[in-house]
Scaffold this motif. Structure first.
Motif, PDB file in Angstrom:
ATOM      1  N   THR A 104      40.313  91.515  25.721  1.00 38.64           N
ATOM      2  CA  THR A 104      40.410  92.522  26.765  1.00 38.64           C
ATOM      3  C   THR A 104      39.549  93.718  26.377  1.00 38.64           C
ATOM      4  N   ILE A 105      39.521  94.728  27.222  1.00 39.66           N
ATOM      5  CA  ILE A 105      38.728  95.919  26.898  1.00 39.66           C
ATOM      6  C   ILE A 105      39.268  96.550  25.614  1.00 39.66           C
ATOM      7  N   GLY A 106      38.368  97.099  24.823  1.00 36.24           N
ATOM      8  CA  GLY A 106      38.771  97.749  23.581  1.00 36.24           C
ATOM      9  C   GLY A 106      38.773  96.842  22.375  1.00 36.24           C
ATOM     10  N   GLU A 107      38.341  95.585  22.542  1.00 40.30           N
ATOM     11  CA  GLU A 107      38.348  94.647  21.419  1.00 40.30           C
ATOM     12  C   GLU A 107      36.915  94.256  21.054  1.00 40.30           C
ATOM     13  N   THR A 108      36.566  94.482  19.817  1.00 42.88           N
ATOM     14  CA  THR A 108      35.229  94.184  19.316  1.00 42.88           C
ATOM     15  C   THR A 108      35.232  92.857  18.577  1.00 42.88           C
ATOM     16  N   MET A 109      34.162  92.083  18.719  1.00 43.58           N
ATOM     17  CA  MET A 109      34.033  90.867  17.919  1.00 43.58           C
ATOM     18  C   MET A 109      34.165  91.231  16.441  1.00 43.58           C
TER      19      MET A 109
ATOM     20  N   ASP B  48      23.954  84.047  28.647  1.00 44.03           N
ATOM     21  CA  ASP B  48      24.372  84.372  27.282  1.00 44.03           C
ATOM     22  C   ASP B  48      24.843  85.815  27.225  1.00 44.03           C
ATOM     23  N   CYS B  49      24.918  86.385  26.013  1.00 46.81           N
ATOM     24  CA  CYS B  49      25.582  87.683  25.849  1.00 46.81           C
ATOM     25  C   CYS B  49      24.897  88.814  26.599  1.00 46.81           C
ATOM     26  N   GLU B  50      23.536  88.907  26.514  1.00 45.29           N
ATOM     27  CA  GLU B  50      22.896  90.042  27.167  1.00 45.29           C
ATOM     28  C   GLU B  50      22.995  89.946  28.686  1.00 45.29           C
ATOM     29  N   ASP B  51      22.935  88.723  29.216  1.00 44.19           N
ATOM     30  CA  ASP B  51      23.048  88.553  30.662  1.00 44.19           C
ATOM     31  C   ASP B  51      24.413  89.025  31.163  1.00 44.19           C
ATOM     32  N   ARG B  52      25.440  88.700  30.422  1.00 45.17           N
ATOM     33  CA  ARG B  52      26.803  89.073  30.819  1.00 45.17           C
ATOM     34  C   ARG B  52      27.036  90.578  30.645  1.00 45.17           C
ATOM     35  N   ALA B  53      26.475  91.145  29.569  1.00 46.92           N
ATOM     36  CA  ALA B  53      26.625  92.586  29.364  1.00 46.92           C
ATOM     37  C   ALA B  53      25.951  93.359  30.497  1.00 46.92           C
ATOM     38  N   ILE B  54      24.769  92.909  30.902  1.00 43.27           N
ATOM     39  CA  ILE B  54      24.037  93.569  31.991  1.00 43.27           C
ATOM     40  C   ILE B  54      24.821  93.460  33.297  1.00 43.27           C
TER      41      ILE B  54
ATOM     42  N   TYR C 106      34.025 106.258  24.581  1.00 40.97           N
ATOM     43  CA  TYR C 106      33.560 105.033  25.238  1.00 40.97           C
ATOM     44  C   TYR C 106      34.270 103.843  24.595  1.00 40.97           C
ATOM     45  N   ILE C 107      34.945 103.058  25.416  1.00 43.54           N
ATOM     46  CA  ILE C 107      35.710 101.914  24.935  1.00 43.54           C
ATOM     47  C   ILE C 107      34.831 100.671  24.921  1.00 43.54           C
ATOM     48  N   VAL C 108      34.798  99.968  23.806  1.00 45.68           N
ATOM     49  CA  VAL C 108      34.016  98.736  23.696  1.00 45.68           C
ATOM     50  C   VAL C 108      34.575  97.687  24.662  1.00 45.68           C
ATOM     51  N   CYS C 109      33.682  97.085  25.435  1.00 49.69           N
ATOM     52  CA  CYS C 109      34.050  96.000  26.353  1.00 49.69           C
ATOM     53  C   CYS C 109      33.025  94.890  26.165  1.00 49.69           C
ATOM     54  N   ASP C 110      33.462  93.741  25.694  1.00 48.69           N
ATOM     55  CA  ASP C 110      32.522  92.665  25.367  1.00 48.69           C
ATOM     56  C   ASP C 110      32.726  91.469  26.285  1.00 48.69           C
ATOM     57  N   PRO C 111      31.835  91.251  27.245  1.00 52.16           N
ATOM     58  CA  PRO C 111      31.989  90.158  28.201  1.00 52.16           C
ATOM     59  C   PRO C 111      31.691  88.770  27.641  1.00 52.16           C
ATOM     60  N   THR C 112      31.304  88.689  26.341  1.00 52.05           N
ATOM     61  CA  THR C 112      31.073  87.378  25.729  1.00 52.05           C
ATOM     62  C   THR C 112      32.140  87.046  24.688  1.00 52.05           C
TER      63      THR C 112
ATOM     64  N   LYS D  65      42.150 101.890  36.407  1.00 51.26           N
ATOM     65  CA  LYS D  65      40.768 101.575  36.039  1.00 51.26           C
ATOM     66  C   LYS D  65      40.718 100.619  34.859  1.00 51.26           C
ATOM     67  N   ALA D  66      41.602 100.797  33.903  1.00 51.96           N
ATOM     68  CA  ALA D  66      41.628  99.907  32.740  1.00 51.96           C
ATOM     69  C   ALA D  66      42.010  98.491  33.154  1.00 51.96           C
ATOM     70  N   ALA D  67      43.028  98.353  34.020  1.00 51.80           N
ATOM     71  CA  ALA D  67      43.454  97.025  34.471  1.00 51.80           C
ATOM     72  C   ALA D  67      42.347  96.361  35.288  1.00 51.80           C
ATOM     73  N   ALA D  68      41.679  97.144  36.149  1.00 51.77           N
ATOM     74  CA  ALA D  68      40.579  96.593  36.949  1.00 51.77           C
ATOM     75  C   ALA D  68      39.436  96.143  36.046  1.00 51.77           C
ATOM     76  N   ALA D  69      39.139  96.940  35.010  1.00 54.09           N
ATOM     77  CA  ALA D  69      38.072  96.570  34.074  1.00 54.09           C
ATOM     78  C   ALA D  69      38.417  95.282  33.351  1.00 54.09           C
ATOM     79  N   ASN D  70      39.694  95.065  33.052  1.00 54.82           N
ATOM     80  CA  ASN D  70      40.122  93.817  32.415  1.00 54.82           C
ATOM     81  C   ASN D  70      39.959  92.627  33.355  1.00 54.82           C
ATOM     82  N   MET D  71      40.239  92.811  34.644  1.00 53.57           N
ATOM     83  CA  MET D  71      40.049  91.722  35.602  1.00 53.57           C
ATOM     84  C   MET D  71      38.565  91.367  35.721  1.00 53.57           C
ATOM     85  N   LEU D  72      37.718  92.378  35.755  1.00 56.58           N
ATOM     86  CA  LEU D  72      36.279  92.136  35.871  1.00 56.58           C
ATOM     87  C   LEU D  72      35.723  91.485  34.617  1.00 56.58           C
ATOM     88  N   ILE D  73      36.235  91.902  33.438  1.00 53.30           N
ATOM     89  CA  ILE D  73      35.692  91.320  32.203  1.00 53.30           C
ATOM     90  C   ILE D  73      36.125  89.865  32.068  1.00 53.30           C
TER      91      ILE D  73
END
Length: 478
Positions: free
Chosen positions: A459-464, A397-403, A448-454, A355-363
């Motif tokens: 990768t998942i788990g990294e915050t700006m 932008d950021c909200e569109d990608r997060a949604i 809950y792991i932070v996932c930032d698409p912008t 699931k983590a690897a798949a989430a990284n591919m999607l992000i």
């Protein structure tokens, strides 16, 4: 022989019993219908009489503009030398999980609409042909819009002639899977097409009548010889003027009206229910294909899809009121048309991965397949996009990608996801149900792991970095 006769007598007795039972049921049903009709007639008669009383004067507050939200002209790119962390992220509050959306119901059952004996009135709703049994007998004229004139017209509308029209409209609501706002717009299109633009007051009153009979909480008001609908909302709606009535915001349904004072008929209709801006199901509109876009992830070239949206749905979303309720955009999900084109490709690409690897591919796909541009650059103001719009418009932008990312995680991985709302940013956090490392929040004992698409390249788990110590609001999604 005796047995044969007994059998005949038994069969005859049963047939008589069946006929009597059916007759009793029909009588019961007719009596129930009579009672429902008598109750509805009583309610509408009382409503009309209250209309004759002086309408209260209210001062309208100007429409709230969409708040400006400064965004970086370019997306933040991760420094390749930055090492992953496993830090707790601060947050202020958790917005409650929205309650299920249940469509309002009429105060009393309506007749089941049958096939009209004569040709029905036809109109289009976002490119979708619709027919309703409106005929010449349903036309009426208002010689004025004072209390008595409106009440007289309401008595006319309360006759049996309009019951089948209300029933047909509710049938269309269910057939097209319209949310509350969509149903209001459907009635607006229908009544305006039926009466014409020169009889907008008649159109508004018929719209008001159908909405009340359908179970919706709505008010009617007048200003400068025009009738207008007032819609209550528990969510903030931008760019629409509003009035405070009974501790509730009522928005003027016509965004072009800028009058400061309205005379309002403020009377509850039995069992009326609040309007909701949420879109629990995709509206089923006729297909008008938009151009297709090739969307390819930079880190995973196999994650590439050619996707076309339905322009009628895009137009529907384009007319939707803007709000700060972020969950509304994520709960609307993606259309069935887009899912059919996109999901098989994404599912094939992530198959066999954790699931983590798949989430990284999607992000990576959401980060790199879409060109970034601020809303101010693309639209001239802040404007969140529904997921189908993100696939249609050239920039996001950021909200569109997060949604969009939140929808993909929920649909393809079946994981719980929340939105993280910062003062000038929107990201997501995903519950993987294990001890996946990374920046995280603890919500109700779950990680809950932070996932930032912008945050490009992250990768998942990294915050700006600029949000590591910024407190976010947590937005749950139903």
């Amino acid at each position: 022989m005796l047995l044969f006769l007994a059998g005949n007598v038994s069969a005859q007795s049963f047939e008589e019993y069946r006929r009597q039972a059916l007759s009793d049921f029909d009588s019961y049903k007719a009596e129930e219908i009579r009672k429902f009709k008598a109750y509805r007639d009583k309610v509408n008669a009382e409503y009309a009489e209250y209309m004759r009383r002086a309408w209260s004067e209210y001062k309208a507050l100007p429409a709230d503009p969409v708040p400006p939200r400064p965004e970086p002209p370019k997306p933040v790119v991760k420094d390749p030398d930055t090492k992953p962390s496993n830090d707790p992220i601060p947050f202020d509050n958790i917005l409650p999980t929205p309650a299920p959306v249940l469509p309002p119901q009429p105060v009393a059952p309506l007749p089941v609409p049958g096939k009209p004996a004569r040709p029905s009135f036809s109109f289009t709703f976002y490119g979708t042909p619709c027919t309703v049994g409106l005929e010449e007998q349903h036309r009426f004229s208002l010689v004025g819009i004072d209390e008595n004139k409106v009440a007289d017209a309401w008595k006319l509308l309360s006759s049996d002639a309009y019951l089948s029209v209300v029933a047909e409209c509710l049938t269309w609501r269910d057939k097209l899977q319209l949310c509350d706002w969509g149903y209001m717009r459907f009635l607006e299109r229908m009544t305006t097409a039926f009466f014409g633009t020169d009889k907008s007051n008649e159109a508004r009153l018929l719209q008001m009548y159908i909405l009340t009979q359908s179970g919706y909480k709505v008010r009617i008001a007048r200003a400068d010889e025009r009738l207008v609908l007032l819609l209550p909302s528990k969510n903030n709606i931008y760019e629409y003027a509003y009035l405070h009535i009974g501790g509730c915001k009522y928005y003027v349904a016509d965004a072009s009206m800028r009058q400061k004072r309205f005379y309002v008929f403020d009377r509850e209709f039995p069992q009326e229910q609040f309007f909701s801006l949420r879109i629990p199901r995709e509206p089923l509109l006729s297909m008008r294909a938009a151009y297709a876009r090739q969307l390819t992830a930079e880190g995973y070239p196999e994650v590439s899809a050619n996707v076309a949206t339905n322009r009628n749905l895009i137009d529907f979303y384009n007319d939707y009121p803007l709000t700060d309720a972020w969950n509304i955009y994520a709960e609307a999900s993606l259309s069935a048309l887009v899912k059919k084109q996109l999901y098989p490709i994404l599912q094939k690409a992530i198959a066999g991965n954790s699931k983590a690897a798949a989430a990284n591919m999607l992000i990576d796909w959401v980060q790199t397949a879409f060109d970034y541009r601020t809303d101010d650059e693309q639209f001239g103001q802040e404007r969140p996009l529904f997921a189908d719009e993100t696939l249609y418009y050239p920039y996001s932008d950021c909200e569109d990608r997060a949604i969009l990312y939140a929808i993909l995680i929920r649909d393809l991985l079946g994981l719980d996801v929340v939105l993280l709302h910062y003062p000038e940013h929107l990201a997501t956090a995903v519950c993987f149900g294990d001890d996946t490392p990374g920046d995280h929040l603890m919500i109700d004992g779950r990680k809950y792991i932070v996932c930032d698409p912008t945050y490009i390249g992250a990768t998942i788990g990294e915050t700006m970095p600029q949000y590591k110590q910024t407190r976010a609001s947590v937005v749950r999604i139903r």
